[in-house]
Design an enzyme around this catalytic site. Structure first.
Site, PDB file in Angstrom:
ATOM      1  CD  GLU A  35       9.137  31.323  31.513  1.00  0.00           C
ATOM      2  OE1 GLU A  35       7.890  30.922  31.296  1.00  0.00           O
ATOM      3  OE2 GLU A  35      10.384  30.422  31.329  1.00  0.00           O
ATOM      4  CB  CYS A  44       9.156  21.472  36.792  1.00  0.00           C
ATOM      5  SG  CYS A  44       8.482  20.898  38.635  1.00  0.00           S
ATOM      6  CE  LYS A  53       4.701  14.509  41.049  1.00  0.00           C
ATOM      7  NZ  LYS A  53       4.173  14.140  39.644  1.00  0.00           N
ATOM      8  N   GLY A 146      13.426  24.101  28.126  1.00  0.00           N
ATOM      9  CA  GLY A 146      12.482  22.606  28.622  1.00  0.00           C
ATOM     10  C   GLY A 146      12.073  22.274  27.560  1.00  0.00           C
ATOM     11  N   GLY A 184       4.057   5.645  30.819  1.00  0.00           N
ATOM     12  CA  GLY A 184       4.350   6.478  31.671  1.00  0.00           C
ATOM     13  C   GLY A 184       4.814   7.128  32.646  1.00  0.00           C
ATOM     14  CB  ILE A 186       3.641  12.223  32.434  1.00  0.00           C
ATOM     15  CG1 ILE A 186       4.059  12.732  32.480  1.00  0.00           C
ATOM     16  CG2 ILE A 186       2.065  13.223  32.087  1.00  0.00           C
ATOM     17  CD1 ILE A 186       5.520  14.060  30.914  1.00  0.00           C
ATOM     18  CG  ASP A 315      13.139  18.291  29.743  1.00  0.00           C
ATOM     19  OD1 ASP A 315      14.416  18.268  31.132  1.00  0.00           O
ATOM     20  OD2 ASP A 315      12.422  19.458  30.188  1.00  0.00           O
ATOM     21  CB  ALA A 323      12.404  18.773  37.111  1.00  0.00           C
ATOM     22  CG  HIS A 447      12.845  -0.392  65.053  1.00  0.00           C
ATOM     23  ND1 HIS A 447      11.839  -1.317  64.420  1.00  0.00           N
ATOM     24  CD2 HIS A 447      11.686  -0.494  65.952  1.00  0.00           C
ATOM     25  CE1 HIS A 447      10.983  -2.243  64.714  1.00  0.00           C
ATOM     26  NE2 HIS A 447      11.081  -1.416  65.926  1.00  0.00           N
TER      27      HIS A 447
END
Length: 468
Positions: A35, A44, A53, A146, A184, A186, A315, A323, A447
């Site tokens: 990485e 992500c 988020k 990605g 879109g 994003i 991706d 993701a 309920h």
């Protein structure tokens, strides 16, 4: 084997890469993951899904305190935005989760290499970290690098005044105005954050509607709700250029079909026109890996490239850049390498937009069913008629279920409303197991819950709702 010899090397530590590496190790492969970032989790976790988020949640709470707490008998005085603290909380969420992945790598004995991975041959990968290079030997390679931000010609992103989604996560102050280029997922999410915090947000979209792949009816409802909140839209509009001048950005735009140009002034521009596969400088040419016109790596149904021991997932291959789609592909590819029957059902990949209200969908849209001539029935149920939605003061939106007119098998489901991203899971499972709308209708739902709207939408397909 030596410390540089592996059964599988995974290039990329995002959702596809780190999940794939863990699954490979669980299956008995000696696995390494390369990485480029110092931290795992990819776009992500570091600058995408998770930090956005966190800010969406924080900004929602801020707006609730300003506008809706009073409906619950809660009086707030001296309300003040502490943006620095809000951003710090976002960063802490990201930091804690990246450390968690490091712990998972140790637990599952996945070797972690920091640097960029470069395919030297079908059985060798070079890790480049600054001036240092390490050559790793491997039997198999999984490419999971990605995607990156797509750009527009004539518009240079500086992450200060003209920002990508990355820069939009860390603006030092709330801009008076923001133009979002792209309607879109994003753009709408990040535009929502800064609109709630006080910015005047305008979305400029080339097409004549936002989120064009969404079910048209649901898309129109989302557009209407976002306008109610103060977000403005310029649809069917093309951005020609951007000029920075005296602390402002001046965009030149024109109708998408051609026409008179106009200039729009704003403080910050967010370029959110999509993403593109990150496949450059990987060494694909060294082994002759084929890519398509969009730069995506071509794979077969088992995620193999044209080089038999090299796989690609996420991706960098065809399909939605999500993701969870990437994770499923990585697990399937790992299991295929182990001789198992890995599989991804692309008809059950949910899509979620984390605006308010949330939007979630799975399967076919009504537009697609009409275009393909499929005979279907539609069932709808508004949250306005749901007891729990009224109790929590979140009644915007509806549940929509599309089922085959003859067999009643569920073909698609679309939700706009509270917790749509969570509610869609029931319908994803239903489609995965070939359920009918009657199957959902006959399941006992607690309920009072929001989930009852799903049951009622299924009853609506059958023409017998109980609470509307």
């Amino acid at each position: 084997m030596a410390d540089t010899d592996f059964d599988v090397i995974v290039i990329g530590g995002g959702p596809a890469g780190y999940v794939g590496a863990i699954r490979l190790s669980q299956l008995g492969f000696k696995t390494a993951c390369i990485e480029a970032r110092k931290t795992l989790g990819g776009t992500c976790l570091n600058v995408g899904c998770i930090p956005s988020k966190a800010l969406l949640q924080s900004s929602e709470l801020f707006e609730e305190a300003k506008h809706t707490f009073k409906n619950h008998g809660i009086s707030v005085s001296g309300l003040k935005l502490e943006l620095e603290q809000m951003l710090a909380r976002k960063d802490k969420v990201v930091n804690d989760l990246t450390k968690g992945i490091e712990g998972l790598f140790k637990k599952n004995k996945v070797a972690h290499f920091i640097g960029t991975g470069f395919i030297k041959s079908a059985n060798q990968v070079t890790v480049k970290d600054g001036k240092n290079e390490t050559i790793l030997n491997t039997k198999n390679i999984m490419i999971a690098t990605g995607s990156e931000v797509a750009t527009l010609p004539g518009i240079e992103i500086d992450e200060k005044q003209i920002v990508s989604s990355t820069g939009a996560l860390s603006l030092p102050k709330v801009p008076e105005s923001m133009i979002v280029i792209g309607g879109g997922y994003i753009g709408l999410e990040m535009g929502s954050v800064w609109r709630r915090l006080g910015s005047q947000v305008t979305v400029v979209e080339f097409l004549d509607k936002i989120v064009p792949t969404m079910d048209s009816e649901i898309g129109k409802l989302l557009h209407k709700e976002l306008e109610k909140q103060g977000m403005q839209f310029k649809l069917g509009t093309k951005v020609i250029s951007a000029e920075k001048k005296k602390g402002k950005v001046i965009l030149t735009v024109e109708p998408a079909q051609g026409g008179k140009q106009e200039k729009i002034e704003t403080e910050v521009v967010l370029v959110a026109v999509g993403r593109r596969p990150f496949t450059g400088n990987l060494g694909l040419e060294n082994v002759g890996i084929k890519t398509d016109k969009a730069g995506r790596i071509e794979v077969d149904d088992h995620f193999r490239t044209n080089v038999p021991n090299i796989y690609a997932v996420g991706d960098v291959i065809r399909g939605p850049m999500l993701a969870h789609k990437a994770e499923e592909e990585a697990v399937a590819a790992a299991e295929i390498m182990a001789g198992q029957a890995g599989h991804v059902n692309y008809d059950t990949i949910p899509g979620v937009i984390y605006t308010y209200p949330e939007v979630a969908s799975v399967g076919k849209t009504e537009d697609e069913l009409k275009a393909s001539g499929v005979s279907y029935k539609a069932g709808n149920f508004p949250f306005l008629a749901n007891s729990r939605a009224r109790a929590v003061d979140s009644t915007a939106g509806k549940v929509k279920i599309l089922a085959d007119a003859k067999t009643d098998r569920i073909l698609g489901a679309h939700i706009i409303g509270p917790d749509a991203g969570t509610l869609i899971a029931e319908l994803v499972a239903a489609i995965e197991f070939g359920a009918s709308s009657e199957d959902i209708a006959r399941v006992c739902h607690a309920h009072p819950t929001l989930n009852e709207a799903v049951k009622e939408a299924a009853l609506s397909v059958l023409g017998r709702t109980l609470n509307m």
